[in-house]
Write a protein that holds these residues in place. Sequence first.
Motif, PDB file in Angstrom:
ATOM      1  N   GLY A 143       0.789  -1.226   0.000  1.00  0.00           N
ATOM      2  CA  GLY A 143       0.000   0.000   0.000  1.00  0.00           C
ATOM      3  C   GLY A 143       0.818   1.271   0.000  1.00  0.00           C
ATOM      4  N   ARG A 144       1.968   1.265  -0.663  1.00  0.00           N
ATOM      5  CA  ARG A 144       2.821   2.450  -0.700  1.00  0.00           C
ATOM      6  C   ARG A 144       2.748   3.092  -2.079  1.00  0.00           C
ATOM      7  N   ILE A 145       3.046   4.382  -2.136  1.00  0.00           N
ATOM      8  CA  ILE A 145       3.075   5.116  -3.399  1.00  0.00           C
ATOM      9  C   ILE A 145       4.518   5.200  -3.863  1.00  0.00           C
ATOM     10  N   SER A 146       4.777   4.759  -5.084  1.00  0.00           N
ATOM     11  CA  SER A 146       6.108   4.871  -5.678  1.00  0.00           C
ATOM     12  C   SER A 146       6.179   6.197  -6.419  1.00  0.00           C
ATOM     13  N   ASN A 147       7.200   6.984  -6.093  1.00  0.00           N
ATOM     14  CA  ASN A 147       7.219   8.354  -6.563  1.00  0.00           C
ATOM     15  C   ASN A 147       8.632   8.735  -6.987  1.00  0.00           C
ATOM     16  N   ILE A 148       8.765   9.255  -8.187  1.00  0.00           N
ATOM     17  CA  ILE A 148      10.067   9.702  -8.686  1.00  0.00           C
ATOM     18  C   ILE A 148      10.624  10.837  -7.819  1.00  0.00           C
TER      19      ILE A 148
END
Length: 182
Positions: A143-148
Amino acid sequence: MIELYHAFAPTIPIFIVLLIGIVIVFLNLNKSSSREAGSFKRKVNLLIYIGFTVTIVGMILVTLMPTDYPNRLLQLVPFLSIMETLQYATPRGIVNSLVMNIILFIPFGFFLYILTRRVLLTTVLACLMSISIEVLQYVLPIGRISNIDDVILNTLGGIIGMLCGVLVLKLQIVYNLSLIHI
């Protein structure tokens, strides 16, 4: 900061147990590896290796802790979430989102540079470590957001840590030179 404490409270006991285990392992390795185990330089090297290992364990615990968010999200537009956070978030939200991503990687960059003494290698490995974490956050069902932008901020933190390592080594050299002239 209280929100961060409550968010990461479940990992604190795990981190403490792992910290104790890491220290015990390194102390045993240090004791068995050389008769010069008590020298000052040996003790400093031991602390550096323990610090680096504990840093990696802490980073993994913090970044791969599951959340309640049900969807996988991937944000690949550079600086988008940074700008949105600066524009819309409260000061506390800015600290929790942006500053903490930088702070998380400062010890990593510091210890890695002290170990390698290579600027480019430290920078590349900080970036690769951050990319690895973001890929795992996307692939694992946590449930994590992968973000550049996290990669950008983490790498910046690694560079800041590296600069602190450069400064510490420069101060050590100056200190050692001052002892010679006395």
